[in-house]
Design a protein around this motif. Structure first.
Motif, PDB file in Angstrom:
ATOM      1  N   GLY A  24      -2.659 -18.919  16.111  1.00 27.91           N
ATOM      2  CA  GLY A  24      -2.517 -20.105  16.948  1.00 27.91           C
ATOM      3  C   GLY A  24      -3.724 -21.018  16.835  1.00 27.91           C
ATOM      4  N   MET A  25      -4.914 -20.427  16.803  1.00 26.95           N
ATOM      5  CA  MET A  25      -6.125 -21.234  16.647  1.00 26.95           C
ATOM      6  C   MET A  25      -6.140 -21.924  15.283  1.00 26.95           C
ATOM      7  SD  MET A  25      -7.899 -21.258  19.374  1.00 26.95           S
ATOM      8  CE  MET A  25      -9.462 -21.861  18.813  1.00 26.95           C
ATOM      9  N   ALA A  26      -5.712 -21.221  14.237  1.00 26.64           N
ATOM     10  CA  ALA A  26      -5.674 -21.822  12.902  1.00 26.64           C
ATOM     11  C   ALA A  26      -4.693 -22.999  12.870  1.00 26.64           C
ATOM     12  CB  ALA A  26      -5.297 -20.780  11.855  1.00 26.64           C
ATOM     13  N   ARG A  27      -3.547 -22.848  13.545  1.00 28.20           N
ATOM     14  CA  ARG A  27      -2.589 -23.963  13.602  1.00 28.20           C
ATOM     15  C   ARG A  27      -3.185 -25.146  14.345  1.00 28.20           C
ATOM     16  NH1 ARG A  27       1.246 -19.913  14.365  1.00 28.20           N
ATOM     17  NH2 ARG A  27       1.121 -20.145  16.624  1.00 28.20           N
ATOM     18  N   LEU A  28      -3.886 -24.865  15.429  1.00 32.62           N
ATOM     19  CA  LEU A  28      -4.508 -25.930  16.212  1.00 32.62           C
ATOM     20  C   LEU A  28      -5.567 -26.656  15.387  1.00 32.62           C
ATOM     21  CD1 LEU A  28      -4.580 -27.228  19.021  1.00 32.62           C
ATOM     22  CD2 LEU A  28      -6.361 -25.589  19.621  1.00 32.62           C
ATOM     23  N   VAL A  29      -6.383 -25.903  14.666  1.00 35.75           N
ATOM     24  CA  VAL A  29      -7.403 -26.507  13.810  1.00 35.75           C
ATOM     25  C   VAL A  29      -6.741 -27.347  12.723  1.00 35.75           C
ATOM     26  CG1 VAL A  29      -9.196 -26.000  12.103  1.00 35.75           C
ATOM     27  CG2 VAL A  29      -9.182 -24.796  14.280  1.00 35.75           C
ATOM     28  N   ALA A  30      -5.640 -26.859  12.146  1.00 29.00           N
ATOM     29  CA  ALA A  30      -4.941 -27.603  11.095  1.00 29.00           C
ATOM     30  C   ALA A  30      -4.392 -28.926  11.630  1.00 29.00           C
ATOM     31  CB  ALA A  30      -3.821 -26.751  10.515  1.00 29.00           C
ATOM     32  N   LYS A  47      -7.467 -24.372   5.990  1.00 24.97           N
ATOM     33  CA  LYS A  47      -6.872 -23.471   4.988  1.00 24.97           C
ATOM     34  C   LYS A  47      -7.812 -22.302   4.697  1.00 24.97           C
ATOM     35  CE  LYS A  47      -4.918 -23.391   0.370  1.00 24.97           C
ATOM     36  NZ  LYS A  47      -4.628 -24.146  -0.838  1.00 24.97           N
ATOM     37  N   ARG A  48      -9.096 -22.599   4.543  1.00 22.14           N
ATOM     38  CA  ARG A  48     -10.061 -21.523   4.277  1.00 22.14           C
ATOM     39  C   ARG A  48     -10.180 -20.585   5.472  1.00 22.14           C
ATOM     40  NH1 ARG A  48     -14.137 -25.428   2.001  1.00 22.14           N
ATOM     41  NH2 ARG A  48     -15.319 -24.802   3.833  1.00 22.14           N
ATOM     42  N   LEU A  49     -10.102 -21.145   6.675  1.00 23.78           N
ATOM     43  CA  LEU A  49     -10.150 -20.327   7.882  1.00 23.78           C
ATOM     44  C   LEU A  49      -8.959 -19.379   7.946  1.00 23.78           C
ATOM     45  CD1 LEU A  49     -11.576 -19.848  10.628  1.00 23.78           C
ATOM     46  CD2 LEU A  49     -10.102 -21.630  11.562  1.00 23.78           C
ATOM     47  N   THR A  50      -7.781 -19.886   7.623  1.00 21.70           N
ATOM     48  CA  THR A  50      -6.570 -19.065   7.620  1.00 21.70           C
ATOM     49  C   THR A  50      -6.657 -17.978   6.554  1.00 21.70           C
ATOM     50  OG1 THR A  50      -5.312 -20.954   8.405  1.00 21.70           O
ATOM     51  CG2 THR A  50      -4.053 -19.147   7.455  1.00 21.70           C
TER      52      THR A  50
END
Length: 98
Positions: A24-30, A47-50
């Motif tokens: 969820g955090m990765a989606r929010l950051v994206a 993308k790198r975070l995911t």
């Protein structure tokens, strides 16, 4: 429920909650990647975070599988040792000194 990949170790409830949180955090950051870029983060940060989160999840699962293998090996070694000692006691009881 979080689906489990075929070669992936089953996850406990806490780990799947954590995974959902990170996803969820990765989606929010994206969704807000442009704003992060404005503040100095490199392009493609989401993308790198995911990818890093996925690699971490795989490493944690691999570690769990490895621990399971070690536990099974230790259990097997104990069982073989117990059987050998039992057989040795039987042979010992049959051998009579002269």
């Amino acid at each position: 429920r979080v689906p489990v990949e075929p070669n992936e170790a089953p996850r406990n409830r806490h780990r799947s909650r954590r995974d959902r949180f990170h996803e969820g955090m990765a989606r929010l950051v994206a969704e807000h990647e442009a704003q992060f870029a404005e503040h100095g983060l490199p392009a493609g940060h989401a993308k790198r975070l995911t990818q890093a989160a996925g690699e971490l999840r795989l490493a944690i699962n691999a570690r769990g599988l490895q621990q399971g293998k070690r536990t099974a090996a230790t259990s097997g070694a104990r069982e073989v040792t117990r059987d050998a000692l039992r057989q040795l006691r039987i042979v010992s009881s049959l051998v009579v000194p002269k």
